[in-house]
Structures are given as structure tokens and as C-alpha cells.
Design a protein around this motif. Sequence first.
Motif: not given
Length: 1197
Positions: A659, A661, A675, A677, A730
Motif C-alpha cells: 500500500e 501514497e 492511495a 497499491s 503505508r
Amino acid sequence: MNFEGLDPGLAEYAPAMHSALDPVLDAHLNPSLLQNVELDPEGVALEALPVQESVHIMEGVYSELHSVVAEVGVPVSVSHFDLHEEMLWVGSHGGHATSFFGPTLERYSSFQVNGSDDIRQIQSLENGILFLTKNNLKYMARGGLIIFDYLLDESEDMHSLLLTDSSTLLIGGLQNHILEIDLNTVQETQKYTVETPGVTIMRQTNRFFFCGHTSGKVSLRDLRTFKVEHEFDAFSGSLSDFDVHGNLLATCGFSSRLTGLACDRFLKVYDLRMMRAITPLQVHVDPAFLRFIPTYTSRLAIISQSGQCQFCEPTGLANPADIFHVNPVGPLLMTFDVSASKQALAFGDSEGCVHLWTDSPEPSFNPYSRETEFALPCLVDSLPPLDWSQDLLPLSLIPVPLTTDTLLSDWPAANSAPAPRRAPPVDAEILRTMKKVGFIGYAPNPRTRLRNQIPYRLKESDSEFDSFSQVTESPIGREEEPHLHMVSKKYRKVTIKYSKLGLEDFDFKHYNKTLFAGLEPHIPNAYCNCMIQVLYFLEPVRCLIQNHLCQKEFCLACELGFLFHMLDLSRGDPCQGSNFLRAFRTIPEASALGLILADSDEASGKGNLARLIQRWNRFILTQLHQDLQELEVPQAYRGAGGSFCSSGDSVIGQLFSCEMENCSLCRCGSETVRASSTLLFTLSYPEDKTGKNCDFAQVLKRSICLEQNTQAWCDNCEKYQPTIQTRNIRHLPDILVINCEVNSLKEADFWRMQAEVAFKMAIKKHSGEISKNKEFALADWKELGSPEGILMCPSIEELKNVWLPFSIQMKMTKNKGLDVCNWTDGDEMQWGPARAEEEHGVYVYDLMATVVHILDSRTGGSLVAHIKVGETYHQRKEGVTHQQWYLFNDFLIEPIDKHEAVQFDMNWKVPAILYYIKRNLNSKYNLNIKNPIEASVLLAEASLARKQRKTHTTFIPLMLNEMPQVGDLVGLDAEFVTLNEEEAELRSDGTKSTIKPSQMSVARITCVRGQGPNEGIPFIDDYISTQEQVVDYLTQYSGIKPGDLDAKISSKHLTTLKSTYLKLRFLIDIGVKFVGHGLQKDFRVINLMVPKDQVLDTVYLFHMPRKRMISLRFLAWYFLDLKIQGETHDSIEDARTALQLYRKYLELSKNGTEPESFHKVLKSLYEKGRKMDWKVPEPEGQTSPKNAAVFSSVLAL
């Protein structure tokens, strides 16, 4: 020859008398024999007797040229002219062999063959000499080195051998059988029973084998079957010798008299055209040996034991004037041989002397002899020897030139440090098979080196390029200079060499001595084999995929699970991913990404494999993530891995997803955060080209937390503006996947430069550690050679071309930053093993796999993988708890040292993909596998064909009370169509070599009940729909017609391959036994791995070793009196016939309890087949099992 009836005094030469080469004179021998003969003090070498220079050889008339002593006092038992070189071989009664070179009989070699038994026959081959003793066959080089030593049964008493071709040998003796030996495998391949025991002489022509028996008979046997075709009763007593030339067979021997055996002066001559005796030939000597010496005429040489020799025509009269006398040193001649050129005769006598008679002064033994290799002469040093045991001996006896300069060995103390010899690493095979009890490991001795002996090498040479013995591939590598090639053999592209039998005689065990399964490379788009292996050896991924099952026809996760199941079942045999790659080719995204290679591009290596496999890596992770997100599981397929993940996200996402940002900062100051992934990362290399050190951890951090300037839309400015885009992490993935992106010389030079800098720093670091402590205790030096010491002081070769760390540490900071650093075992020992667990947000990743691109201009390159196989895999396959690095190169699997996995010589070995996994990864996931295939797959299902009617049904599905149990019989047959034709090349000698076999696809699968009231009635008869273009329907052999596989126009019960595959998988898992004919090919094309104890193949049940395979049609006609496969093949008919043949087999062999009686049935079967030329007669009005009543019940549905 047969020694019965010879001089009784020979019985006094017991073999034990000559077991040692002792020059002590035997009491039976004449003392005057040793006059003027100088014995060697060691009792081995003897000088040849000189020949008077006044000897005159008349052209065309045989006379003595040389005599030589082979072994004083030990009778010569056999002599043989070498068929390849100008040499004469002599064997003695003491088991000693001696060779003489040329007509001058210069001693070439002399060595002991057997310590107690006499040498009974000698046969020369291209690479060595075969020696036959009483119960031993030994193959030795001409210099005396043993190539192989084959021990026969102690009860055997062998006398003769016959070389039938370059690799097959027949051995006969006083027992009632003859052995056939394969010289390539050194194994007994056949044992032929002879009705008359005692085969002491064997000859061969292009029509027959001739066997001479001690009873006086000569039998003529068929070249193929060894069956007696004719027999001549030559002598009433015993046979002494015989020879064959053209259509004539001449024999000599002994006849029975009232007083015993007497030498018969009549030679029995037989005409092989009419198979009868002609007028016997009376000779004037007592014949003991005879040979045809065909020059201008087919004359015979008849030799007596007393030394008389007579030449005569076999159909004429013997003239006493044609007799000459050999002057043996001993009283008797023991052996006689003729050279291949017919220019030389050799006689051996009972006193160990050899006499050479020739018809020219400079004879040659063979028409075309190759050059003989001689040992290099010994160069004797003129310097005096030094006795190192004398402490006061002055070393100045060895002169050294005087010099005032500093010697090269005089290193300054500041630049020198003690360098003890490093102990060699433990053999990888020992580590792989080692079992630990407490802190002590036990492993079987792999016997790769001599016990308690370690080779001493001053310099560790890179010998791995030639140490890997590999069978030459086809067609690559036939005319290759191995020392001129950069790529190590085990890394080169391997291809399968096809023969007439396909893959049956290809030795996959040569390439893979482990129990792990390789993958075959000949299937289109099989470049991804290495990545399939990487995914398989990720334990959570393997368990997840094998638990998955869905309803999609072409689901990569399902097909990968089926392939993983095959890899689990295999015990070292290779598998093929044909069904997986078939589903892969049908996915539009794969074609859009350019992952589907054309056959021409794949064969020529035009595609960039490094880029291709990295795109494939991203594609497969994304595709598996999407396939596993679908949670709707139909009732027939329930149990599909719900234990792994209960949320909407897939377990692939939990394992690989990171994950992030993504922040975009415009120059106006506005910031946008999104956000996202990703399943993998791509390395981004720094722009500067300086030679400064740059850790892999720094490059990885730069690639994960990527910062770049780019044009992007700004909502505040309402236009495209230069923005700074940054990426923050993240959550870290459990499996870190990295694409290396070494696609140009720029990236390759960066890896090469960083490896050189790391090498210099490692050398400086380790030399500094040694120089700090110059005074080492003895225990410290020993520790450097221990496994722990190896980690502290690796060798120079292990440090070369290494930039990649085995472990990295990643830490999430409080301000959403990421710290990455290289992690070594020393750090772990320094900080404690629980360091990573104690501190929150700190993770240690260990290298699990590296995929590399092998640059090879000859083959276009290939892809291989280094994989660290975990303990769970070793425990399942080999029963040991151990971790080991392996090289996976298609079907080649070999254990390697761990440093080899991170060494990248950028000239030929380029990194492509890296896999790092979190420590203790397996403990976070449920690794139980529950078979998702249930019995409901066997129940009735709808057909894909639109025009199918119930009147066309050819099978009755199983009812619930008919579900198969363990051990139930199921008749199986499959029919196929061709998708791609075979690729072959025609050699210059006219033989065909298969480069790539034809690609087959299953078109029809039929299973019939093997027991119960409905035995013989099919419960599966599925036609398999295909979306690929069919090149040949093979209608004559398959019964499949165009349109049968098309859902729009077919009237058959049409299904998908996956649906039928699940039915067969369920039958295999439940434990049924499949009965069929040629099931090995069927299962291979269907892509199924079936345990051998669940296969009953009639093609092997009714087969004799080294004989042809028999067709189902001929077996059905011979045993069942059925006429099948008239115009085309029908799988129902074939499956039912195979079941009936298996019942017949049980009846004939009494359930396998009477193999001898069944062997007689097979012999009569093969005899009948040869007479019929394996063709079934075709009378009018033939019937077929299709018309049986059991089939009518199916048609009545």
C-alpha cells in the motif's frame, strides 16, 4: 577352444600356480629354457628374444619372422590380433595379459587381468580390450586401466564370447544358457537357453550364429531370436575348433574310441546352402586348430598341437608337401590366431612363447590401422637426489643463480599476512541429505571423492565450467568446443533429444538427480518455466493455488493449481505445463502485452527474454490476484480455498501487495494525495556514473520511495504543470518482488561497477581483519576452515561479481519514511536473533529466488532460476529438514552453493527478477490443502453442443451408488488431434532427427466401468471443445471428424477440457486403477500425473524385453478373437477391449503367480506375430465388439 582330449600333462598347470608373477622356474619345465634369458628382478618385464638378421622371408610363403617370450614357464592360453591397431594381444594361464606392437613384437603393455583364473578369450574394441575369464568379463584400456569389471555368477564357467555389434556381446560356457550383455549399460539384457549345454566356440555370419558344443555338435541359430535353425552332429567325442567362410563350415575334433578320445584326421565340411555334409577332408596332421585364410582361394590352415601346419583347399585333397613346422619352445601349441589382413599368423606355446609367422618381411596386421599412442619417454634429471629425511643435508647441492636483486618471494612484512589453506566447503549433496540428531548431522557418503583425501590446490580455479557432465543435446551442442565457451554447461539451454521411441529412452535422471520435478521446454511459450518453479516453491502461494477451484473455463489459477499438484506427485520425473500454457494463450491481456511468442521467434531467440519474463511476472501476479478475488463458487466446485481469506481482497494481495501514497506537488503549492497499491517494484538506478559505492539497499529504497518530476494536471491551476511526484509506503508486503530492469548496457555497467567496488571493499575488510590479529592460536586457524569460519572468511571466488545481499532490513519510520539497509548474519549475531521482532515496524527479508537471463549467442539465450527450497519441501520429498539452493533450468535441477545465486557475470548472466520473503512467513498463513474436487463432477452435465440429442448419447453417467472406490478398475482410452506438425531435420547419412515433436491436443476421452453389473458400459465419453486451430484430425486413427469439436454443428457430447480433467483428477485422487493400451502417451497429452501403481497398461503386460510393442488390434485378434479398429478407431471399443485383455492376462498368468507359463504364451504370441507380419487377417463380414449386447443397451438410451 575346447581343451578336452588334449595332452593330459596340461592338467598339471593349476591356475593357482600362476597367480603371482614370480620368475621362479617351475619344476615341470626344462631348466635349459632359461639359458641366455635375463630375468627382470621384479619378475614382471622380460626382454624379447632376438631374431637373427639372416632370416629371409619369401613373399607369399609363410615363415617365422619373430619369437618373443610373454611369460616364462606360464602357458599361453589365448592370442588375438588387435582389429584397430598394429598390436598382438596374448593372455596366459596365470591371468596376465601382454601386448606387442608391430611385426617386431615390441612390448607395449603388460598387466594382470585376473589373480587366479586363466584368460579364455580376448576381443578388441575401439576404446579398449575385453578379457573373458571363468566368471568375469573385464574391459580395460590398452594401457591397463580398468573401464569396467563385470562379475558373473560364481557357478558360471565361461569359455567364449562373440561381439554381435558395437554394443552387444554374447557370452557362452559349460552351462545351459548364453548371456547377452549391453556394453553401454554393462547390464545383462537377455539370457538365451541352449538345449545342448557347453558352448565353447561361437562364430557369426550374416545369416546365422554358429555355436560349437563340447558334445561335438555345431548349432546354427537365428540372428534375431537365437532359435536353433539347424544342427550338425560333427564328431562323436568332442569339438576342437571350427570356422566359417562363405557357404562352407569346416570342423575338427575328437572321436570316441574304445581307449578314449582320439584326434580325428578327417575334417568335417558342410555346405550351408543345402545344409548337408560334403566329402570329409583327410589331412596329414592331428588337427587342433583351423582357420580359413581366404586370399586368392578359400584355403584352410590346419594346426596340430605338436606344431605342424598344413594348408589345403576345403573341397580338394591335402598335399603332404604343404606342411611346415612351427618350432615351439614348449612341447605343445596352445593357441593360434590369424590377423585381419591374413598376412600374419600367431602361435602361443605351453612355455609362454609367442611365434609370429608372416608372408612378407614388413607385414601389417590390419588393412587400415590407426596410429598407436605411446607413453612419453621418462626424462631423467641429472641433478643428484636429495634425501629430505636428513636434517644436515645441505640444500646448496641444488645450484641457484647468484643475484643481488630482491627476490619476488621477499615480501615486506607490512604487505604480508599468514594465509592458511581454507578447508573446502561441505558437498551440497551431503547437506541436502543430512539428518540431524541433536547437534550432529548424519548423511550417506555420496562417493564423489576418495575417503580421507582432499585435493590440494594452490589456486582455486574456476572449474565449474567443465565439471558438469552433460549429455549432448540435439541439435545444439553437437560440434562444440567446451573450453572455448563462456557459459557454464549447467546454465546452457537444454533440449530433449528425441528418438524413434519419443521420450521413453531419454535419460532425464542424468539432468536431475533430485526428487523435485523439472518442466519440459518444447511447449510453445515455455520460457516461463523458471517463474512457475519460483511460484511453486513459495509455500503460501502453492497452498493457496491448490485450494482454488472456480467455474471459469480458462482460469490461470486453476490450471496452475493442477500443475502444482503434478509437481507434488512427481518423484523426479519432469512435468509439462501444456494445459496451463494453453489457458495462458487464450487470455487477451497476455496477447496485448506481447507475452505470446510466435514459434519462429521462440526458436530463433529474437524476443528479449529478460523484458519478457519481467512483464510476465507482473501479468501473472495481477491475473492471479483477479482470479482469486472472485468468491462465487458453484456447488460442484465448493471448497475452493475460503480458509485463506475471508475479506474481499485475495491472499495474493495480502502476500504481494504494498500500500502506497502517491503525492503530487505543483509549483503553485497545491498537493494531491492518492492511495494505491502495487504487486512488485522496478529498480530505478542513479544517473551518475562515478565509481562510488552504492549499496543495493540504497537503490532499492530509491526505487520504492520514487521521486520524479513530470507534467501532471493541476486542479488549482486548471492546466498541466510541472509537478514533483513522490511515493510513500503505508504497508510493506510479505513477499517483496523486484524487477531488475537490466535492459541496456548502462544498467549492466552499473551492476558490474558496483560488484567490482563491493569486491574491493570485501577484500580490504577481510584482509584488515586478519592483519589486526597476526598472532592466531591453532584453534583460530582451525575455525577459519569450519562452516562458521567460511562465513567470516569467504573465498575470493565467492566474493566476485556479488552486489546483491542475501538479506535486507526494512523499517517504517514514524513520519511515513522508509529505512532500508543490507542485513548480514553478523548483524543478527551482534544484535540478537529477536531484534526484528522486538522493534515495531522492522522487518527482515531473505532472498528466496533469483531469475537470470543467460546470454548465449549459439542458442538465443534462456532463462533459469536459483531457488532456495525450504524445509517443508525437503520434508515431503526426501524426509529431511534442510534448506538448500538449487538451479532450475527447465528439466535440469542441480544443488548449488548459495553464493552462486547472487553472482552475476554480466557478460553472460544477467539478473531479471528477485524474490525476497519475510522471515517466518509460513507461520502467518494456513498451509493446509483440502482437495477442492468433489464426487459431484462425475454426475450428469449438459453438453456444449447445440445439436446433440438423447439418441446420440453413448454413455450412462454414474449413479450415486456406483461411485468408484479405491482399487476399482476403469477402462480408459483417449483420441487426439494435431495442433502443430512435427519439426525434424534430415542428416547427411539419411537418418531423421526430431527437433520438436508434433503438438497434440486431446479430442475425446472415454472411461468404461470395470466391474459390476454394468461392466463395459462407458460412464464418460466426452468430446473436448478446442478454440485452437487443428492442423490434422487424424480421422483414420482417432475417429474424430471435422465439426465434431465445434459446438455449433457437433452432435457429440461436447465439454471443456477442464470439466473432463476434473473427472479424471477425481478418479486418480480416489485411487482407481486405469486399464488401457498405451496409457503413458494418453496421460502425457491430457497433462495428468498418475501414480504407477494405478496404471495397468496392456502394452506392457503383453510385452517381452527388447522386443517390439504389440498393437491393441493384434492382441484383440490373437487372444479375444475380436476384429477391432476396422476403418477408424473408437475409444469405447478400445477401452472395453483393453479391459477384456486385462481379464485375459489375469487368466493366463493365474493372477500373476505363474510368470513362467505366461512367458511361454508371450513367446508363441511373438512367433505368430512375425509369421503374420503383425497384420490381422481381414475376412469378409467381420464383426466388431460394437455390435455386442452390452453396447446396445447404451444405444437404447
